[in-house]
Design a protein around this motif. Structure first.
Motif, PDB file in Angstrom:
ATOM      1  N   GLU A  30       0.751  -1.478   0.127  1.00 14.53           N
ATOM      2  CA  GLU A  30      -0.116  -0.191   0.160  1.00 14.53           C
ATOM      3  C   GLU A  30       0.786   1.473  -0.129  1.00 14.53           C
ATOM      4  O   GLU A  30       0.592   2.109  -0.818  1.00 14.53           O
ATOM      5  CB  GLU A  30      -0.966  -0.076   1.145  1.00 14.53           C
ATOM      6  N   LEU A  33       2.032   2.256  -3.388  1.00 14.98           N
ATOM      7  CA  LEU A  33       1.122   2.637  -4.625  1.00 14.98           C
ATOM      8  C   LEU A  33       1.280   3.887  -5.005  1.00 14.98           C
ATOM      9  O   LEU A  33       1.213   4.175  -6.382  1.00 14.98           O
ATOM     10  CB  LEU A  33      -0.373   2.436  -3.976  1.00 14.98           C
ATOM     11  N   ASP A  34       1.821   5.031  -4.461  1.00 14.60           N
ATOM     12  CA  ASP A  34       1.916   6.301  -4.979  1.00 14.60           C
ATOM     13  C   ASP A  34       3.434   6.410  -5.782  1.00 14.60           C
ATOM     14  O   ASP A  34       3.698   7.427  -6.341  1.00 14.60           O
ATOM     15  CB  ASP A  34       2.201   7.275  -3.789  1.00 14.60           C
ATOM     16  N   GLY A  35       4.217   5.356  -5.772  1.00 17.30           N
ATOM     17  CA  GLY A  35       5.518   5.287  -6.281  1.00 17.30           C
ATOM     18  C   GLY A  35       6.598   4.811  -5.380  1.00 17.30           C
ATOM     19  O   GLY A  35       6.322   4.412  -4.238  1.00 17.30           O
ATOM     20  N   ARG A  37       9.863   4.371  -2.877  1.00 14.01           N
ATOM     21  CA  ARG A  37      10.194   4.920  -1.569  1.00 14.01           C
ATOM     22  C   ARG A  37      11.494   4.299  -1.172  1.00 14.01           C
ATOM     23  O   ARG A  37      11.681   3.296  -1.475  1.00 14.01           O
ATOM     24  CB  ARG A  37       9.161   4.750  -0.640  1.00 14.01           C
ATOM     25  N   GLU A  41      11.657   6.018   4.330  1.00 18.26           N
ATOM     26  CA  GLU A  41      10.365   6.587   3.930  1.00 18.26           C
ATOM     27  C   GLU A  41       9.383   5.648   4.234  1.00 18.26           C
ATOM     28  O   GLU A  41       8.324   5.953   4.713  1.00 18.26           O
ATOM     29  CB  GLU A  41      10.529   7.130   2.590  1.00 18.26           C
ATOM     30  N   THR A  45       6.305   5.691   6.693  1.00 22.32           N
ATOM     31  CA  THR A  45       4.835   5.669   6.102  1.00 22.32           C
ATOM     32  C   THR A  45       3.985   4.173   7.084  1.00 22.32           C
ATOM     33  O   THR A  45       2.909   4.462   7.124  1.00 22.32           O
ATOM     34  CB  THR A  45       5.004   5.194   4.731  1.00 22.32           C
ATOM     35  N   SER A  82      10.219  -0.092  -5.135  1.00 21.92           N
ATOM     36  CA  SER A  82       8.786  -0.001  -6.007  1.00 21.92           C
ATOM     37  C   SER A  82       8.180  -1.167  -6.393  1.00 21.92           C
ATOM     38  O   SER A  82       8.722  -2.374  -6.422  1.00 21.92           O
ATOM     39  CB  SER A  82       9.245   0.780  -7.453  1.00 21.92           C
ATOM     40  N   GLN A  88       1.790  -4.275  -8.804  1.00 19.68           N
ATOM     41  CA  GLN A  88       0.666  -3.409  -9.191  1.00 19.68           C
ATOM     42  C   GLN A  88      -0.618  -4.356  -9.415  1.00 19.68           C
ATOM     43  O   GLN A  88      -1.795  -3.733  -9.007  1.00 19.68           O
ATOM     44  CB  GLN A  88       0.979  -2.712 -10.741  1.00 19.68           C
ATOM     45  N   ALA A  91      -1.926  -4.644  -6.111  1.00 24.71           N
ATOM     46  CA  ALA A  91      -2.485  -3.192  -5.627  1.00 24.71           C
ATOM     47  C   ALA A  91      -3.861  -3.187  -5.935  1.00 24.71           C
ATOM     48  O   ALA A  91      -4.963  -2.742  -5.055  1.00 24.71           O
ATOM     49  CB  ALA A  91      -1.698  -2.222  -6.135  1.00 24.71           C
ATOM     50  N   ARG A  95      -6.758  -2.591  -3.018  1.00 24.78           N
ATOM     51  CA  ARG A  95      -7.947  -1.573  -2.968  1.00 24.78           C
ATOM     52  C   ARG A  95      -9.291  -1.959  -2.672  1.00 24.78           C
ATOM     53  O   ARG A  95     -10.070  -1.566  -2.069  1.00 24.78           O
ATOM     54  CB  ARG A  95      -7.880  -0.690  -4.377  1.00 24.78           C
ATOM     55  N   THR A 111     -14.806   3.768  -1.352  1.00 17.53           N
ATOM     56  CA  THR A 111     -14.082   4.421  -2.478  1.00 17.53           C
ATOM     57  C   THR A 111     -15.402   5.001  -3.400  1.00 17.53           C
ATOM     58  O   THR A 111     -16.494   4.113  -3.562  1.00 17.53           O
ATOM     59  CB  THR A 111     -13.417   3.400  -3.260  1.00 17.53           C
TER      60      THR A 111
END
Length: 144
Positions: A30, A33-35, A37, A41, A45, A82, A88, A91, A95, A111
């Motif tokens: 999770e 997911l934004d890229g 790290r 980091e 997170t 990554s 992906q 992921a 979600r 969502t």
């Protein structure tokens, strides 16, 4: 003489859980997911994870080809992490799981579709037949 127990192949769900079935692994995915790290980091997170557990889970996710480590510094060696294509794909399942969790948690929001605000629904869809499969059965889809 005792009868040998028959071995069976794990179900698809068992196989998935063997790969990523602990909370830390899922929370790391999770966080990615934004890229990409860096290690520190990720530690910030993923609240509450100890550095040794983070190291262990990252190595496991790398072995499963869910995460890839890319060096960004040679001395001392430092990595950026990554998601791979398989990560992906995972992921997407996360979600759905997070949305399910939101629906059972007071005050959490499911969502929603941005333009109209309606909560989204997850459906099985056959792209060949172009049909939404509401109740998969043995004839329509492999079951868990």
């Amino acid at each position: 003489m005792a009868e040998a127990t028959a071995r069976r192949d794990p179900s698809p769900l068992e196989a998935a859980l063997d790969r990523v079935g602990d909370r830390w692994s899922l929370l790391i995915v999770e966080a990615l997911l934004d890229g990409p790290r860096r290690f520190n980091e990720l530690g910030e997170t993923v609240s509450g994870i100890a550095p040794n557990i983070l190291t262990d889970r990252l190595r496991r996710l790398e072995r499963e080809r869910i995460v890839v480590a890319t060096p960004y510094q040679q001395r001392p060696p430092r990595m950026s992490y990554s998601l791979t294509a398989a990560g992906q794909d995972l992921a997407s399942a996360l979600r759905v799981l997070a949305d399910w969790g939101a629906r059972g948690t007071p005050g959490a929001e499911p969502t929603r579709h941005g333009p109209c605000g309606t909560p989204l629904e997850t459906r099985w869809f056959c792209p060949t037949c172009e049909v939404v499969v509401d109740r998969p059965d043995a004839d329509e889809a492999r079951t868990l």
